[in-house]
Enzyme design. Structure first.
Site, PDB file in Angstrom:
ATOM      1  N   GLN A   1       0.808  -1.217   0.000  1.00 37.08           N
ATOM      2  CA  GLN A   1       0.000   0.000   0.000  1.00 37.08           C
ATOM      3  C   GLN A   1       0.843   1.270   0.000  1.00 37.08           C
ATOM      4  O   GLN A   1       0.316   2.370   0.010  1.00 37.08           O
ATOM      5  CB  GLN A   1      -0.940  -0.016   1.206  1.00 37.08           C
TER       6      GLN A   1
ATOM      7  N   HIS B 190      -0.881  -0.008   5.553  1.00 36.30           N
ATOM      8  CA  HIS B 190      -1.305   1.057   6.479  1.00 36.30           C
ATOM      9  C   HIS B 190      -0.250   2.159   6.676  1.00 36.30           C
ATOM     10  O   HIS B 190       0.347   2.290   7.736  1.00 36.30           O
ATOM     11  CB  HIS B 190      -1.724   0.466   7.836  1.00 36.30           C
TER      12      HIS B 190
END
Ligand code: HEC
Length: 494
Positions: free
Chosen positions: A193, A262
């Protein structure tokens, strides 16, 4: 006989025998439903031996808490048994999440996605819009857009839109053309991510030329969210260069980790205490990097919203200044993965953050508050296993969300509908929040009343994964999509 059939038969038998809640050994929410509820409510809550749970008629009420109480305490005289004795609290909560998932699936199947008429006009509660495709070529996982303010110096047009691409490219969209990448921007850890994330010009860009970036900063195999600022120099029309770089926030490298999830992160500016001539503050966020417990620790940079002076100095009035080992830049904590930040028209700060399965949150962010992750959550595990209950115990001082998405839309990108320097496009939505969803492939409009969302409306669905939502200089609403990698915008229509 399949396991499912066996469970169903068992549940039916126990429902018929006693109408008492059977003891439960199953783990997933689906199995809990099949074991305990299917005999009366049916596989998809369509009803059978009890009323449908798909309509919007409730004996107790429509809230998540109402549903939870109905299952835990039963409903006297209605034939709904109480499960408080046989199921754990987190199992009962997982059943509420399961029911919300079933209901959302049913609603989508019945009502479909918002659709335009023959003229391409979408009709909504307060305003109509049409969609314009702004950029349809040349982007690679676009993550964020922002706009240079009027009278941009240094040869950059006023209408220039900055675009980040997650693998690490910063580009400009000027006069309908996408620039080549700005040379010399920081190296990013483009994995999972992480990568190049938000871009935001300083509110006084016209005078100082500063542009801020958030990205996952590599250190060997590890990384963490870092914030820098720099200037973009136009050497020629086609040659843009990142210069004068300064670090605004960099975590202790001992706290860098090699997880791929995250990272947050969004960047915002506001004058100190929202006063007309206070010094500029920067707000930004980091996810907990997949290690939930660290969101509760002030000595770790994970799962926080931060506030600094625009040059990276720690403001003396930050909540944890002087606390031993604390990251003094922390403004609030107990966050999972905030990927939306906006100031409302009244200057209050809102975030959207990903929950686990179920339980995406809209939070009103307040100085020094704890938002509870991972000690409470509206979500369940991705495996469908129960996780926690949402509500804090009396000794837990957590701030509850203003709105929870059940099921999750995978919230990403948040802005306030507002007039821009070049005009106002959606006066009927003024002050509303617009929130994007990645997996949900949606943009939703939320109207805030006090500290909670009073109105929720889906504006678009199914056009791509929504990475960012931004009110443009003319008040139109820009939406950054992935798959396809496009930028579109919502324009007002009759
Ligand atoms: C023995 C049959 C039976 C079983 C088993 C059963 N229910 Fe119910 N349930 C009912 C009935 C009857 C009602 C009342 C419905 C009505 O009148 O609208 C009800 C109501 C509810 C309501 C509240 C609806 C409202 O109007 O407020 C919820 C939520 C609910 N059930 C969930 C569950 C879940 C979750 C399970 C499994 C753990 C379950 N039920 C098991 C019979 C059952």
């Amino acid at each position: 006989m399949t396991l499912f059939r066996a469970l169903r038969r068992l549940a039916l038998a126990s429902a018929l025998l006693s109408f008492a809640a059977p003891a439960c050994i199953a783990q997933s929410a689906d199995a809990l439903w099949n074991n305990n509820c299917i005999s009366c409510h049916g596989e998809n809550a369509q009803g059978g031996n009890a009323q449908s749970l798909l309509d919007d008629e409730w004996l107790l009420g429509p809230t998540d808490r109402n549903l939870y109480d109905a299952v835990r305490d039963g409903i006297v005289d209605s034939g709904m048994p109480a499960y408080g004795e046989t199921l754990k609290d987190e199992q009962i909560w997982a059943l509420v999440v399961h029911l919300r998932e079933i209901r959302a699936k049913d609603k989508r199947a019945r009502l479909g996605s918002p659709k335009p008429d023959d003229a391409g006009v979408f009709t909504t509660q307060h305003a109509n819009f049409k969609i314009e495709r702004v950029i349809t070529d040349g982007l690679d996982v676009p993550w964020s857009v922002d706009f240079l303010p009027p009278a941009a110096p240094r040869g950059l047009a006023h209408s220039a839109m900055l675009v980040t691409n997650r693998p690490g490219k910063l580009q400009l969209w000027v006069d309908g053309k996408l620039s080549s990448p700005v040379a010399g921007t920081p190296e990013v850890r483009s994995k999972g991510q992480g990568g190049l994330m938000d871009v935001a010009p300083h509110p006084e860009y016209a005078a100082n030329g500063w542009v801020y970036l958030s990205f996952s900063d590599p250190d060997g195999k590890s990384g963490f969210t870092k914030i820098v600022r720099g200037r973009i120099r136009a050497d020629s029309k086609d040659e843009l260069r990142w210069i004068d770089e300064e670090t605004i926030f960099e975590a202790d490298h001992d706290h860098y980790t090699n997880g791929d999830i995250h990272f947050g992160s969004r960047i915002l500016f506001q004058r100190q205490d929202n006063t007309p001539d206070g010094p500029w503050m920067i707000f930004f966020c980091s996810g907990e990097r997949g290690v939930g417990d660290l969101a509760q620790r002030l000595d770790r940079p994970n799962g926080k919203i931060y506030r600094l002076h625009d040059d990276g100095r720690v403001p003396a009035d930050n909540p944890f200044v002087g606390q031993r080992n604390a990251y003094e830049a922390v403004w609030s904590f107990g966050h999972r993965n905030p990927q939306g930040l906006t100031f409302g028209l009244d200057g209050r700060l809102w975030d959207t953050e990903h929950g686990p399965r179920g339980g995406d949150e809209l939070n009103l962010i307040q100085r020094g508050h704890n938002y509870g992750w991972p000690l409470i959550s509206f979500g369940i595990n991705y495996s469908d296993a129960p996780y926690k209950t949402p509500w804090p115990t009396a000794d837990q001082d957590f701030t509850m969300p203003a709105f929870v998405w059940l099921p999750s839309i995978a919230v990403c990108g948040l802005d306030t509908v507002r007039p821009g320097p070049d005009g106002e496009a959606f006066p009927a939505w003024k002050g509303d929040l617009v929130a994007g969803g990645l997996a949900g492939q949606t943009v939703e409009r939320l109207r805030i009343d006090g500290e909670s969302a009073a109105e929720r409306e889906e504006l678009i669905h199914g056009m791509g994964r929504v990475r960012d939502v931004v009110t443009g200089p003319d008040g139109s609403i820009y939406v950054v999509l992935n798959q396809p990698d496009h930028v579109i915008r919502l324009l007002p229509a009759e």
